[in-house]
Design an enzyme around this catalytic site. Structure first.
Site, PDB file in Angstrom:
ATOM      1  N   ARG A   1       1.274  -0.914   0.004  1.00 21.28           N
ATOM      2  CA  ARG A   1      -0.366   0.135   0.037  1.00 21.28           C
ATOM      3  C   ARG A   1       1.108   1.119   0.288  1.00 21.28           C
ATOM      4  O   ARG A   1       1.783   1.040   0.710  1.00 21.28           O
ATOM      5  CB  ARG A   1      -1.067   0.175   0.714  1.00 21.28           C
TER       6      ARG A   1
ATOM      7  N   ASP B   1       4.497  -0.477  -6.982  1.00 26.56           N
ATOM      8  CA  ASP B   1       2.916  -0.388  -8.125  1.00 26.56           C
ATOM      9  C   ASP B   1       1.551  -0.089  -6.658  1.00 26.56           C
ATOM     10  O   ASP B   1       0.866   0.258  -7.533  1.00 26.56           O
ATOM     11  CB  ASP B   1       3.018  -2.160  -7.825  1.00 26.56           C
TER      12      ASP B   1
ATOM     13  N   GLU C   1      -2.702   7.386  -4.514  1.00 30.70           N
ATOM     14  CA  GLU C   1      -3.323   6.865  -5.777  1.00 30.70           C
ATOM     15  C   GLU C   1      -4.339   6.860  -7.027  1.00 30.70           C
ATOM     16  O   GLU C   1      -4.407   7.169  -7.700  1.00 30.70           O
ATOM     17  CB  GLU C   1      -2.509   5.568  -5.994  1.00 30.70           C
TER      18      GLU C   1
ATOM     19  N   HIS D   1      -0.397   0.012  -9.680  1.00 30.04           N
ATOM     20  CA  HIS D   1      -1.035  -1.146  -8.962  1.00 30.04           C
ATOM     21  C   HIS D   1      -2.377  -2.411  -9.811  1.00 30.04           C
ATOM     22  O   HIS D   1      -3.541  -2.661  -9.525  1.00 30.04           O
ATOM     23  CB  HIS D   1      -2.817   0.166  -8.267  1.00 30.04           C
TER      24      HIS D   1
HETATM   25  P1  NAD Z   1      -1.356 -11.347   4.586  1.00 33.85           P
HETATM   26  O1  NAD Z   1      -2.162 -10.856   5.797  1.00 33.85           O
HETATM   27  O2  NAD Z   1      -1.482 -13.079   4.155  1.00 33.85           O
HETATM   28  O3  NAD Z   1       0.651 -10.941   5.392  1.00 33.85           O
HETATM   29  C1  NAD Z   1       0.466  -9.716   5.936  1.00 33.85           C
HETATM   30  C2  NAD Z   1       1.264 -10.026   6.856  1.00 33.85           C
HETATM   31  O4  NAD Z   1       2.036  -9.211   7.245  1.00 33.85           O
HETATM   32  C3  NAD Z   1       1.108 -10.606   8.159  1.00 33.85           C
HETATM   33  O5  NAD Z   1       1.824 -11.538   8.284  1.00 33.85           O
HETATM   34  C4  NAD Z   1       0.991  -9.742   9.038  1.00 33.85           C
HETATM   35  O6  NAD Z   1       0.879 -10.781  10.540  1.00 33.85           O
HETATM   36  C5  NAD Z   1       2.029  -8.675   9.084  1.00 33.85           C
HETATM   37  N1  NAD Z   1       2.129  -7.670   9.346  1.00 33.85           N
HETATM   38  C6  NAD Z   1       0.771  -7.007  10.039  1.00 33.85           C
HETATM   39  N2  NAD Z   1       1.267  -5.585  10.794  1.00 33.85           N
HETATM   40  C7  NAD Z   1       2.451  -5.665  10.787  1.00 33.85           C
HETATM   41  C8  NAD Z   1       3.330  -4.838  11.134  1.00 33.85           C
HETATM   42  N3  NAD Z   1       3.045  -3.949  11.834  1.00 33.85           N
HETATM   43  N4  NAD Z   1       4.718  -5.147  10.718  1.00 33.85           N
HETATM   44  C9  NAD Z   1       5.658  -5.840  10.089  1.00 33.85           C
HETATM   45  N5  NAD Z   1       4.360  -6.876   9.715  1.00 33.85           N
HETATM   46  C10 NAD Z   1       2.765  -6.386   9.841  1.00 33.85           C
HETATM   47  O7  NAD Z   1      -1.550 -10.073   3.364  1.00 33.85           O
HETATM   48  P2  NAD Z   1      -0.923 -10.571   2.283  1.00 33.85           P
HETATM   49  O8  NAD Z   1      -1.717 -11.176   1.332  1.00 33.85           O
HETATM   50  O9  NAD Z   1       1.035 -11.523   1.861  1.00 33.85           O
HETATM   51  O10 NAD Z   1      -0.969  -9.210   1.858  1.00 33.85           O
HETATM   52  C11 NAD Z   1      -0.001  -8.352   2.150  1.00 33.85           C
HETATM   53  C12 NAD Z   1      -0.661  -6.878   1.104  1.00 33.85           C
HETATM   54  O11 NAD Z   1      -0.234  -6.710   0.109  1.00 33.85           O
HETATM   55  C13 NAD Z   1      -2.093  -6.722   1.533  1.00 33.85           C
HETATM   56  O12 NAD Z   1      -2.642  -6.062   2.452  1.00 33.85           O
HETATM   57  C14 NAD Z   1      -2.097  -5.024   0.911  1.00 33.85           C
HETATM   58  O13 NAD Z   1      -1.896  -4.464   1.231  1.00 33.85           O
HETATM   59  C15 NAD Z   1      -1.129  -5.916   0.111  1.00 33.85           C
HETATM   60  N6  NAD Z   1      -1.970  -6.246  -1.329  1.00 33.85           N
HETATM   61  C16 NAD Z   1      -1.418  -5.799  -2.519  1.00 33.85           C
HETATM   62  C17 NAD Z   1      -1.862  -6.041  -4.435  1.00 33.85           C
HETATM   63  C18 NAD Z   1      -1.641  -4.849  -5.599  1.00 33.85           C
HETATM   64  O14 NAD Z   1      -2.698  -5.584  -6.285  1.00 33.85           O
HETATM   65  N7  NAD Z   1      -0.387  -4.587  -4.716  1.00 33.85           N
HETATM   66  C19 NAD Z   1      -2.450  -7.437  -4.285  1.00 33.85           C
HETATM   67  C20 NAD Z   1      -3.242  -7.956  -2.637  1.00 33.85           C
HETATM   68  C21 NAD Z   1      -2.586  -7.469  -1.808  1.00 33.85           C
END
Ligand code: NAD
Length: 330
Positions: free
Chosen positions: A234, A258, A263, A295
């Site tokens: 994000r 990305d 955005e 994105h």
């Molecule tokens: P997920 O929930 O499987 O993993 C997120 C991880 O972040 C977890 O292990 C959690 O414990 C950790 N976390 C939470 N708070 C934290 C902190 N303060 N410090 C460090 N780590 C922390 O999520 P995911 O499926 O791996 O997705 C991750 C992120 O990717 C999503 O939150 C979303 O914002 C982003 N995303 C982006 C796109 C894109 O198209 N660019 C698509 C999907 C997801």
């Protein structure tokens, strides 16, 4: 269920309509984003379906609730654009698609790493203009470099697996340890240690008050000079102005993003004929060592298919009174 589907493009309509064949929900597609001004479009719809740039804040939820909406269906994983407490107070259920493209996002992050490192974006243009000079295209071997992964959930873990395949060492930071990452040889450390020892830092944690501007001027002070910073999570994880200063001083060697904090004013639209007013974004585009995509990390056929299938399964669960595993609460 009658569903007002906001922020729809042709590809959304295609995948959602196909996946809805067996469930036969009554879908009405709207191109605009959901916000306080457009909430009226959802009058008398028990459900609204939204994506990453819809503003599901308290005033919007109040407008929706007053006109009969009881369900907010996110077609994405992140829910930083939804006021969950307001939804709970108004009796609105919120569901999401927790995983639809972890491979797609991790693979896109690797694409940014490889492109930036070997300057493929610059080489592409040079060769088309008959310029075969190698000056300025020097890269580095990924083998034995250290990749610092912040957030080792689904996407962070897959990135770790791919980078392990390149022969990289893995450092990790998360509020919870992922044993699968440790099994790969990944070592959990505190953020300052990760910042100081990583050649590549890739962000995969959600945007929360704790992670807002995780990469700020203080963090940039701690990083290894010349680091490659990748953000596919994000935009607001990064203080863009601080990163621009880091790029100007050379402390940050490469930036691949990305996502971008502002955005929602730009991404998913064709603005090629317009004057872009965001000077911070425009400054970012001037650096040769910055690569920005709009994105699109999630944007694979598999992801759109999974989003659509899970979305309708979520709606059916709620409609038929089953517990929905993908419900999110404040
Ligand atoms: P997920 O929930 O499987 O993993 C997120 C991880 O972040 C977890 O292990 C959690 O414990 C950790 N976390 C939470 N708070 C934290 C902190 N303060 N410090 C460090 N780590 C922390 O999520 P995911 O499926 O791996 O997705 C991750 C992120 O990717 C999503 O939150 C979303 O914002 C982003 N995303 C982006 C796109 C894109 O198209 N660019 C698509 C999907 C997801």
């Amino acid at each position: 269920m009658k569903v007002a589907v906001f922020s729809t493009k042709a590809y959304d309509r295609q995948f959602l309509s196909t996946a809805n064949s067996p469930t036969q929900h009554d879908l009405v597609f709207f191109e605009p984003r959901l916000n306080r001004d457009t909430a009226i479009l959802a009058a008398n719809f028990p459900a609204v379906c939204v994506f990453v740039h819809d503003q599901v804040d308290a005033p919007t939820l109040e407008l929706l609730a007053s006109r009969g909406t009881r369900l907010v269906v996110l077609r994405c994983a992140g829910f930083n654009n939804v006021d969950l407490q307001a939804a709970a107070d108004l009796g609105i259920t919120v569901v999401r698609v927790p995983a639809y493209s972890p491979y797609g996002v991790a693979e896109h992050a690797v694409g940014l790493i490889l492109t930036l490192n070997r300057k493929i974006h610059r080489a592409y243009n040079r060769v088309r203009e008959g310029n075969f000079s190698l000056d300025g295209l020097l890269g580095f071997n990924l083998h034995e470099r250290t990749v610092g992964i912040v957030g080792t959930g689904k996407i962070g873990l897959i990135l770790g697996q791919i980078m392990k395949g390149f022969g990289c060492n893995l450092l990790a930071y998360d509020v919870y340890r992922n044993p699968e990452l440790e099994a790969l040889g990944g070592k959990y450390v505190e953020l300052p240690e990760l910042f100081a020892n990583s050649d590549i830092i890739s962000l995969h944690c959600p945007l929360t008050p704790e992670t807002h501007h995780l990469i700020n001027s203080e963090a940039i002070e701690q990083i290894k000079p010349g680091v490659m910073l990748i953000n596919t999570s994000r935009g607001a994880l990064i203080d863009t102005q601080a990163v621009i200063e880091g790029l100007k001083s050379g402390k940050i060697g490469h930036l691949g993003v990305d996502v971008y904090e502002q955005e929602s004013e730009l991404f998913f639209e064709d603005l090629s004929g317009e004057i872009i007013q965001d000077d911070i974004f425009q400054r970012l585009t001037t650096f040769p060592n910055v690569l920005i995509t709009g994105h699109q990390a999630f944007f694979t056929a598999e992801a759109l298919h999974n989003i659509a299938e899970t979305t309708f399964a979520n709606i059916s669960d709620v409609e038929e009174g089953r517990t929905c595993a993908n419900e999110i609460r404040a």
